[in-house]
Design a protein around this motif. Sequence first.
Motif, PDB file in Angstrom:
ATOM      1  N   TRP A  22     -19.471  17.178 -60.808  1.00 54.91           N
ATOM      2  CA  TRP A  22     -19.715  16.487 -59.369  1.00 54.91           C
ATOM      3  C   TRP A  22     -20.202  16.697 -58.116  1.00 54.91           C
ATOM      4  N   LEU A  23     -20.165  17.891 -57.508  1.00 52.81           N
ATOM      5  CA  LEU A  23     -20.506  19.003 -56.545  1.00 52.81           C
ATOM      6  C   LEU A  23     -22.097  18.157 -56.408  1.00 52.81           C
ATOM      7  N   ALA A  24     -22.119  19.022 -57.986  1.00 53.37           N
ATOM      8  CA  ALA A  24     -23.815  19.344 -58.130  1.00 53.37           C
ATOM      9  C   ALA A  24     -24.570  17.879 -57.788  1.00 53.37           C
ATOM     10  N   ALA A  25     -24.036  16.631 -57.986  1.00 47.38           N
ATOM     11  CA  ALA A  25     -24.734  15.776 -58.303  1.00 47.38           C
ATOM     12  C   ALA A  25     -24.682  15.431 -56.506  1.00 47.38           C
ATOM     13  N   CYS A  26     -23.321  15.383 -55.850  1.00 52.42           N
ATOM     14  CA  CYS A  26     -23.679  14.928 -54.503  1.00 52.42           C
ATOM     15  C   CYS A  26     -24.522  15.980 -53.771  1.00 52.42           C
ATOM     16  N   THR A  27     -24.462  17.214 -53.718  1.00 51.42           N
ATOM     17  CA  THR A  27     -25.396  18.002 -52.987  1.00 51.42           C
ATOM     18  C   THR A  27     -26.630  17.461 -54.000  1.00 51.42           C
ATOM     19  N   ALA A  28     -27.259  16.625 -54.861  1.00 52.94           N
ATOM     20  CA  ALA A  28     -28.396  16.660 -55.173  1.00 52.94           C
ATOM     21  C   ALA A  28     -28.680  15.656 -54.284  1.00 52.94           C
ATOM     22  N   LEU A  29     -28.024  14.892 -54.138  1.00 53.72           N
ATOM     23  CA  LEU A  29     -27.944  13.391 -53.961  1.00 53.72           C
ATOM     24  C   LEU A  29     -28.771  13.897 -52.072  1.00 53.72           C
ATOM     25  N   LEU A  30     -28.068  14.505 -51.631  1.00 55.43           N
ATOM     26  CA  LEU A  30     -28.251  15.077 -49.893  1.00 55.43           C
ATOM     27  C   LEU A  30     -29.492  15.700 -49.902  1.00 55.43           C
ATOM     28  N   ALA A  31     -29.861  16.590 -51.185  1.00 58.20           N
ATOM     29  CA  ALA A  31     -30.919  17.292 -50.852  1.00 58.20           C
ATOM     30  C   ALA A  31     -32.368  16.612 -50.897  1.00 58.20           C
ATOM     31  N   VAL A  32     -32.071  15.720 -52.082  1.00 56.24           N
ATOM     32  CA  VAL A  32     -32.958  14.510 -51.693  1.00 56.24           C
ATOM     33  C   VAL A  32     -33.151  13.840 -50.421  1.00 56.24           C
ATOM     34  N   PHE A  33     -31.696  13.515 -50.134  1.00 57.38           N
ATOM     35  CA  PHE A  33     -32.266  12.207 -48.707  1.00 57.38           C
ATOM     36  C   PHE A  33     -33.427  13.241 -47.636  1.00 57.38           C
ATOM     37  N   ALA A  34     -32.788  14.871 -47.974  1.00 53.21           N
ATOM     38  CA  ALA A  34     -32.868  15.831 -46.385  1.00 53.21           C
ATOM     39  C   ALA A  34     -34.508  16.404 -46.511  1.00 53.21           C
ATOM     40  N   VAL A  78     -29.840  24.169 -52.741  1.00 52.02           N
ATOM     41  CA  VAL A  78     -28.798  26.100 -53.499  1.00 52.02           C
ATOM     42  C   VAL A  78     -27.584  26.005 -54.390  1.00 52.02           C
ATOM     43  N   VAL A  79     -26.554  24.459 -53.598  1.00 52.94           N
ATOM     44  CA  VAL A  79     -25.585  23.856 -53.778  1.00 52.94           C
ATOM     45  C   VAL A  79     -25.487  23.289 -55.620  1.00 52.94           C
ATOM     46  N   THR A  80     -26.379  22.574 -56.196  1.00 51.98           N
ATOM     47  CA  THR A  80     -26.773  21.959 -56.814  1.00 51.98           C
ATOM     48  C   THR A  80     -26.744  23.034 -57.768  1.00 51.98           C
ATOM     49  N   VAL A  81     -28.356  23.813 -57.329  1.00 50.63           N
ATOM     50  CA  VAL A  81     -27.973  24.586 -59.182  1.00 50.63           C
ATOM     51  C   VAL A  81     -26.637  25.645 -58.977  1.00 50.63           C
ATOM     52  N   LEU A  82     -26.430  26.492 -58.000  1.00 53.17           N
ATOM     53  CA  LEU A  82     -25.167  26.790 -58.108  1.00 53.17           C
ATOM     54  C   LEU A  82     -24.214  25.994 -59.136  1.00 53.17           C
ATOM     55  N   GLY A  83     -23.684  24.955 -58.542  1.00 55.03           N
ATOM     56  CA  GLY A  83     -22.555  23.790 -59.215  1.00 55.03           C
ATOM     57  C   GLY A  83     -23.108  23.371 -60.300  1.00 55.03           C
ATOM     58  N   ALA A  84     -24.523  23.492 -60.777  1.00 51.92           N
ATOM     59  CA  ALA A  84     -24.601  22.581 -61.929  1.00 51.92           C
ATOM     60  C   ALA A  84     -24.243  24.570 -63.195  1.00 51.92           C
ATOM     61  N   ARG A  85     -24.444  25.228 -62.376  1.00 55.51           N
ATOM     62  CA  ARG A  85     -23.990  26.095 -63.433  1.00 55.51           C
ATOM     63  C   ARG A  85     -23.352  26.903 -63.195  1.00 55.51           C
ATOM     64  N   ARG A  86     -22.130  27.959 -63.669  1.00 59.54           N
ATOM     65  CA  ARG A  86     -20.638  28.634 -64.255  1.00 59.54           C
ATOM     66  C   ARG A  86     -21.473  29.525 -63.184  1.00 59.54           C
ATOM     67  N   ASP A  87     -22.260  29.545 -62.034  1.00 59.17           N
ATOM     68  CA  ASP A  87     -22.024  30.074 -60.668  1.00 59.17           C
ATOM     69  C   ASP A  87     -20.845  30.827 -59.729  1.00 59.17           C
ATOM     70  N   ALA A 125     -20.856  13.306 -45.052  1.00 59.87           N
ATOM     71  CA  ALA A 125     -20.745  14.066 -46.326  1.00 59.87           C
ATOM     72  C   ALA A 125     -21.297  15.361 -46.008  1.00 59.87           C
ATOM     73  N   GLY A 126     -21.550  15.957 -45.523  1.00 61.54           N
ATOM     74  CA  GLY A 126     -20.906  16.934 -45.322  1.00 61.54           C
ATOM     75  C   GLY A 126     -19.591  17.579 -45.228  1.00 61.54           C
ATOM     76  N   LEU A 127     -18.531  16.922 -44.452  1.00 61.06           N
ATOM     77  CA  LEU A 127     -17.259  16.814 -43.758  1.00 61.06           C
ATOM     78  C   LEU A 127     -17.092  17.597 -45.895  1.00 61.06           C
ATOM     79  N   ALA A 128     -16.746  16.396 -46.740  1.00 66.31           N
ATOM     80  CA  ALA A 128     -16.764  16.949 -48.373  1.00 66.31           C
ATOM     81  C   ALA A 128     -17.067  17.813 -48.867  1.00 66.31           C
ATOM     82  N   VAL A 129     -18.726  17.963 -48.834  1.00 67.55           N
ATOM     83  CA  VAL A 129     -19.393  19.594 -49.185  1.00 67.55           C
ATOM     84  C   VAL A 129     -18.553  20.650 -48.813  1.00 67.55           C
ATOM     85  N   LEU A 130     -18.237  20.600 -47.384  1.00 72.96           N
ATOM     86  CA  LEU A 130     -17.084  22.127 -47.194  1.00 72.96           C
ATOM     87  C   LEU A 130     -16.085  22.240 -47.502  1.00 72.96           C
ATOM     88  N   VAL A 131     -15.589  20.488 -48.121  1.00 73.88           N
ATOM     89  CA  VAL A 131     -13.860  20.876 -48.494  1.00 73.88           C
ATOM     90  C   VAL A 131     -14.309  21.446 -49.600  1.00 73.88           C
TER      91      VAL A 131
END
Length: 145
Positions: A22-34, A78-87, A125-131
Motif C-alpha cells: 500500500w505504501l509502494a502504491a501510494c508513493t508510486a502515484l505521488l512519484a508519477v505526479f511529481a 525510492v520509497v516505491t521500489v523499497l516498499g515493493a521489496r522486503r527492504d 499525502a506527504g504526512l500520510a507517507v511520513l506517518v
Amino acid sequence: MPELDWKPLWRRDSRIARRRPWLAACTALLAVFAWAGAIGLVTGAVDLGAVVIERLPFHSTGFAGLSLALIVGVPMTVVTVLGARRDTRTSPAAVLAGAALIGWIVVEIGVIRTYNVLQPACALAGLAVLVAGLKDFGAPGPHER
C-alpha cells in the motif's frame, strides 16, 4: 543489565523487513505526479503565468521542474521500489520522502504566493507517507520481546 543493540531500530526487527504494497502504491502515484509535473515544467507544457514565473528562483520553470524531480520525484520513487521489496530501509526512506513533500509544499506556497487546492492534498499525502514510515520506528527489538 541487557546488552545494548547499536543497530538502527529499523534493522532490529524482522517484522520491518516486509513488503509494503500500500505504501509502494501510494508513493508510486505521488512519484508519477511529481515526475509529470517536473517534465511539464521543464518542457514548458505547464504554464504558470508570468506573475508566478517572476517569483520562481532564477525566473525559471526549468529550475523549478528539476527541483521538483530531485526533491519529490526521486524520494517517492525510492520509497516505491523499497516498499515493493522486503527492504528494511523502506520506513526511514518514507519518513524522508514524506517530509520532503511537506517541505516542498511549504516552500512552494512561500515562493509563488498563490493557492491551489492540490497543495493541502499533497501536504496530507506527504504526512500520510511520513506517518507510515514512522509506524515502524516504535517496534521493539528482538531483545525486548
